[in-house]
Design an enzyme around this catalytic site. Structure first.
Site, PDB file in Angstrom:
ATOM      1  N   SER A 270       0.784  -1.237   0.000  1.00 12.15           N
ATOM      2  CA  SER A 270       0.000   0.000   0.000  1.00 12.15           C
ATOM      3  C   SER A 270       0.818   1.291   0.000  1.00 12.15           C
ATOM      4  CB  SER A 270      -0.954   0.014   1.201  1.00 12.15           C
ATOM      5  OG  SER A 270      -0.232   0.006   2.424  1.00 12.15           O
TER       6      SER A 270
ATOM      7  N   LYS B 235      -5.272   4.459   8.910  1.00 11.59           N
ATOM      8  CA  LYS B 235      -4.170   5.193   8.292  1.00 11.59           C
ATOM      9  C   LYS B 235      -4.418   6.696   8.338  1.00 11.59           C
ATOM     10  CE  LYS B 235      -2.670   1.384   5.369  1.00 11.59           C
ATOM     11  NZ  LYS B 235      -2.424   0.862   4.014  1.00 11.59           N
TER      12      LYS B 235
END
Length: 380
Positions: free
Chosen positions: A275, A320
């Site tokens: 990611s 996140k």
């Protein structure tokens, strides 16, 4: 003269046929308190045992973030063979931390804390560690995904900047259900299709899209150091494929390798997964251009990166964003595929910008750096 003494006053040995005296009984209230105390201690021991028991769940929470432009000490990204330029801002890639795995289970009490904390989440262990795999195998796969993401980010960024990227496609297998079986051999390097040099995997796919399935093509390969032309009959898309049935397939699986100029090296330890790809690519572009795209802003983000510049969705977007906010980011680049999930969970003071491609993400960074960020499409 004889004196008669009452029996209960005689010494014990002199009593004939008398019952020995009984110790005094505690009052009823004392017995009740003792019983309740024993019950409470037993319950406390049971609760203590329960909260210490391992469970089949893991806890996810915001992880640390890393500035891809950081050059203090060992730089996160090192470029060899080209001039690089400093930045006053930050481009931070984000992570998700996990507590527990197949080998280290989380106690009930810690799960209760995670259920209460809005910044944490509780998941079955199979959600992060698939059935049939060990913790070590899952970790190794995650690390391999990180390496692949770094390579893809490098290729995408350098191609976007017009830098040199040479891609080699080497056959590693053929589909026994397709015509290339027995014609193309493992180890053949694919050079050209119908006389047109193959420059990338994506380029090969584009050329095959223009071929009618079942048609014969001339595939030039390098076999044992010698260029060789092979006639291969293409096949339609395999059953269950998500692409259209009118697309041609060679039926050859390839390994992709790259040589780039300049050479880019990443220095990331103890972080896995794919990611961070988009943020790596943006950092490479920022470092190789004289302008400071960030304009001194702290910009965080996440998203996979394909070699042709497409941004893909990831997991744990809400964690996140929270981790990025805690580390001072006011802007967060969100893959389009995660926008619905991100909406409604954007931390106060943060703007979540929707991105689909590396080009779009780069334009968003430039706009933020120039003070035009409010014009960008958002996920909230």
């Amino acid at each position: 003269m004889r004196h008669d003494t009452p029996l209960d006053e005689l010494p014990e040995d002199d009593r004939s046929g008398a019952e020995p005296p009984q110790p005094p009984q505690p009052p009823l209230l004392t017995r009740r308190v003792l019983t309740q105390t024993i019950a409470l201690v037993t319950a406390a021991l049971a609760i203590a045992a329960m909260v210490a028991l391992p469970t089949g769940y893991v806890v996810r929470m915001p992880g640390p973030t890393f500035d891809t432009l950081d050059t203090t000490g060992t730089p996160v990204i090192e470029v060899t063979g080209a001039e690089t330029f400093p930045s006053a801002g930050q481009l931070r890639f984000t992570t998700v931390s996990a507590l527990g795995n197949r080998d280290a289970h989380v106690p009930v009490l810690r799960l209760v804390r995670a259920w209460i904390d809005p910044d944490e989440g509780v998941y079955p262990v199979e959600a992060l560690f698939p059935a049939g795999t060990t913790t070590e195998e899952t970790t190794q796969q995650s690390q391999a995904e990180m390496v692949t993401s770094q390579e893809s980010a490098t290729v995408a960024a350098l191609r976007a900047l017009g830098r040199t990227v040479n891609e080699t496609l080497t056959a590693v297998a053929t589909d026994p259900e397709m015509k290339a079986q027995g014609v193309v051999e493992v180890g053949d390097v694919l050079l050209a299709l119908d006389g047109t040099p193959i420059t990338s995997f994506e380029h090969l796919g584009e050329m095959l899209d223009a071929v009618v399935p079942g048609s014969a093509v001339t595939l030039r390969v390098e076999r044992a150091g010698t260029p060789t032309d092979l006639e291969v009959v293409t096949s339609p898309a395999p059953a269950g494929s998500q692409v259209g049935a009118d697309r041609s397939y060679l039926g050859v699986s390839v390994d992709r390798s790259f040589e780039t100029d300049p050479v880019v090296t990443m220095h990331i330890d103890d972080v896995g997964g794919p990611s961070a790809g988009m943020m790596f690519a943006l950092a490479i572009m920022d470092m190789l251009t004289p302008v400071d795209e960030t304009g001194g802003q702290i910009i965080a983000g996440t998203g996979t990166m394909s070699t042709d510049g497409n941004v893909g969705p990831i997991g744990g977007i809400t964690y996140k964003m929270r981790g990025a906010s805690d580390d001072g980011a006011d802007w967060f680049l969100v893959p389009s595929g995660n926008c619905v999930e991100a909406a409604g969970h954007v931390p106060d003071g943060m703007t979540a910008v929707e991105v689909r491609t590396l080009e779009g993400a780069y334009d968003a960074v430039v706009a933020i750096g120039e003070g035009r960020g409010e014009s960008l499409p958002t996920c909230s």
